[in-house]
Design a protein around this motif. Structure first.
Motif, PDB file in Angstrom:
ATOM      1  N   ALA A   1       0.803  -1.220   0.000  1.00  0.00           N
ATOM      2  CA  ALA A   1       0.000   0.000   0.000  1.00  0.00           C
ATOM      3  C   ALA A   1       0.837   1.271   0.000  1.00  0.00           C
ATOM      4  CB  ALA A   1      -0.926  -0.002   1.222  1.00  0.00           C
ATOM      5  N   SER A   2       2.056   1.196   0.513  1.00  0.00           N
ATOM      6  CA  SER A   2       2.936   2.365   0.572  1.00  0.00           C
ATOM      7  C   SER A   2       4.352   1.868   0.789  1.00  0.00           C
ATOM      8  CB  SER A   2       2.529   3.276   1.743  1.00  0.00           C
ATOM      9  OG  SER A   2       2.781   2.617   2.977  1.00  0.00           O
ATOM     10  N   GLY A   3       5.312   2.766   0.698  1.00  0.00           N
ATOM     11  CA  GLY A   3       6.690   2.399   0.988  1.00  0.00           C
ATOM     12  C   GLY A   3       6.830   1.914   2.423  1.00  0.00           C
ATOM     13  N   MET A   4       6.127   2.562   3.357  1.00  0.00           N
ATOM     14  CA  MET A   4       6.233   2.160   4.761  1.00  0.00           C
ATOM     15  C   MET A   4       5.615   0.780   4.993  1.00  0.00           C
ATOM     16  SD  MET A   4       8.140   4.418   5.881  1.00  0.00           S
ATOM     17  CE  MET A   4       8.290   3.533   7.432  1.00  0.00           C
TER      18      MET A   4
ATOM     19  N   ALA B   1       7.031   3.574  -4.099  1.00  0.00           N
ATOM     20  CA  ALA B   1       6.555   3.711  -5.483  1.00  0.00           C
ATOM     21  C   ALA B   1       5.795   5.012  -5.681  1.00  0.00           C
ATOM     22  CB  ALA B   1       5.677   2.512  -5.844  1.00  0.00           C
ATOM     23  N   THR B   2       5.413   5.616  -4.545  1.00  0.00           N
ATOM     24  CA  THR B   2       4.765   6.926  -4.509  1.00  0.00           C
ATOM     25  C   THR B   2       5.586   7.995  -5.242  1.00  0.00           C
ATOM     26  OG1 THR B   2       4.158   6.255  -2.255  1.00  0.00           O
ATOM     27  CG2 THR B   2       3.758   8.556  -2.858  1.00  0.00           C
ATOM     28  N   LYS B   3       6.883   7.771  -5.316  1.00  0.00           N
ATOM     29  CA  LYS B   3       7.799   8.801  -5.805  1.00  0.00           C
ATOM     30  C   LYS B   3       8.023   8.633  -7.317  1.00  0.00           C
ATOM     31  CE  LYS B   3       7.783   9.625  -1.364  1.00  0.00           C
ATOM     32  NZ  LYS B   3       8.762   9.086  -0.439  1.00  0.00           N
ATOM     33  N   TYR B   4       9.229   8.216  -7.739  1.00  0.00           N
ATOM     34  CA  TYR B   4       9.515   8.188  -9.177  1.00  0.00           C
ATOM     35  C   TYR B   4       8.721   7.133  -9.951  1.00  0.00           C
ATOM     36  CZ  TYR B   4      13.172  11.520  -8.437  1.00  0.00           C
ATOM     37  OH  TYR B   4      13.837  12.666  -8.125  1.00  0.00           O
TER      38      TYR B   4
END
Ligand SMILES: *Cc1c(COP(=O)(O)O)cnc(C)c1O
Length: 385
Positions: free
Chosen positions: A92-95, A208-211
């Protein structure tokens, strides 16, 4: 059988989509199902048993949406191909991805982590606070071998690191780890600039939120690794529920298509801004890694809060890796949670600003930055915090 590795730009637009043309499709289908009907519950029981025993994805429909999803699978396949790993598991997120990785090892009784600062602020916090029952030893790269204990489950580094862009030599670090798996957060470099698995990392983490998403409109995380580790991650993901939403998987797969061109164009603009910042008397220090990339950090002579307040074209916001340029003050936002001592030990100055360079024209970006820097230098510089 493994398809031979093609060049990264080709993989970015084709990996995970190889079956589409034969199915008469061009874009990847988006499967939003939460459940998958089957009249054969004996077969479903066998499939669930197999997953519980092995963590291998069952062939055919995934029984239930927390077990797997074909749209998300495509993103995982494509990212694994870009990172040069056997598999990848999305969250769901990097964390959520980092949490699952820590839980895989902690569930095997390996609760000690060796890590190098700086890390992304919430990663640092998760380790320091021991929220998952883990214990961390912070060290520099040269101290990794000595910090490893019999119960060490993971060595974690980030390079270039958030927010100072400090780099570690991954080959040397991988060697120091011996048998202990090395987890590398590759969010900043992306596989376009660096593929840690080819340098000895066992697992490669991305926000994955980033680049990977690249457009500031999707939260996600992923771990690229060997299939054995991926199976353990899938079992933890099924048990704890931090799955990637199929729509996010769809957007991330689409984001990967343009990852190589975005990173190359944004990096070229960043390198030009670095050249100008280095020559600018209002800047006391510029941080830019040898590996390159589109992240730039710099320390200002004046008040960094005034730079944030002064930009008009550049977006004053945390996060990074989007098509538009973002700037933030790590001491206030991304690394607030680790406190002043944590920031000091990670070399994060109160005057540091972190900028994620987007796809705008370099002259427009420089004009905006130039005006904001002038405003900051005019402001009194005392009491920065
Ligand atoms: C943002 C970030 C994370 C956390 O990812 P989320 O998707 O926000 O949970 C981890 N590592 C790095 C380097 C990051 O920049």
């Amino acid at each position: 059988m493994e398809t031979p590795l093609r060049n990264l730009a080709t993989e970015a637009v084709h990996a995970g989509r190889e079956d589409l043309a034969a199915r008469g499709l061009h874009a990847a289908p988006l499967d939003l199902s939460t459940t998958y009907p089957s009249a054969d519950s004996r077969a479903e029981a066998a499939r669930l048993d197999e997953f519980a025993a092995t963590g291998a994805l069952p062939a055919g429909p995934p029984v239930y949406g927390r077990l797997g999803n074909e749209t998300v699978d495509r993103f995982e396949t494509a990212l694994a191909r870009l990172e040069g790993t056997e598999s990848a598991v999305a969250f769901a997120s990097g964390m959520a991805a980092l949490t699952a990785t820590l839980l895989v090892r902690a569930s095997q009784g390996l609760k000690h982590i060796v890590a190098v600062r700086p890390l992304y602020g919430c990663s640092d916090h998760l380790l320091t606070a021991g929220l998952l029952g883990t214990e961390v030893t912070w060290t520099d790269p040269a101290g990794i071998a000595d910090a490893i204990r019999p119960d060490t489950g993971l060595v974690m580094v980030e390079t270039p690191a958030n927010p100072t862009l400090a780099e570690v030599d991954l080959r040397a670090v991988a060697y120091s780890c011996g048998e202990v798996p090395l987890l590398v957060d590759n969010t900043f470099a992306t596989p376009v600039l660096q593929r840690p698995a080819t340098l000895g990392a066992r697992a490669v983490l991305h926000s994955a939120t980033k680049y990977l998403g690249g457009h500031g409109d999707v939260l996600g995380g992923v771990v690229a690794c060997d299939e054995e580790f991926a199976r353990q991650l899938r079992q933890i993901r099924f048990a704890t529920g931090g799955i990637l939403h199929p729509l996010a998987g769809y957007l991330l797969l689409r984001g990967l298509s343009t990852l190589p061109v975005r990173v190359k164009a944004q990096s070229a603009t960043a390198a030009e801004l670095v050249r100008r910042l280095k020559a600018d008397p209002r800047i006391t220090k510029v941080h830019y890694p040898k590996v390159g990339g589109a992240m730039v950090a710099f320390e200002v002579d004046g008040d960094p809060h005034e730079v944030i307040a002064g930009v008009e074209l550049i977006t004053p916001a945390v996060s990074l890796g989007s098509v538009d340029t973002l700037i933030q003050h790590p001491g206030s936002i991304s690394h607030r949670v680790i406190g002043a001592d944590g920031r000091r030990s990670g070399g994060i100055s109160d005057r540091l600003l972190r900028m994620s360079v987007g796809l705008e024209d370099v002259e427009d970006l420089w004009a905006d930055l130039d005006a904001a820097l002038s405003a900051a230098v005019r402001a009194p510089a005392e009491a920065v915090r």
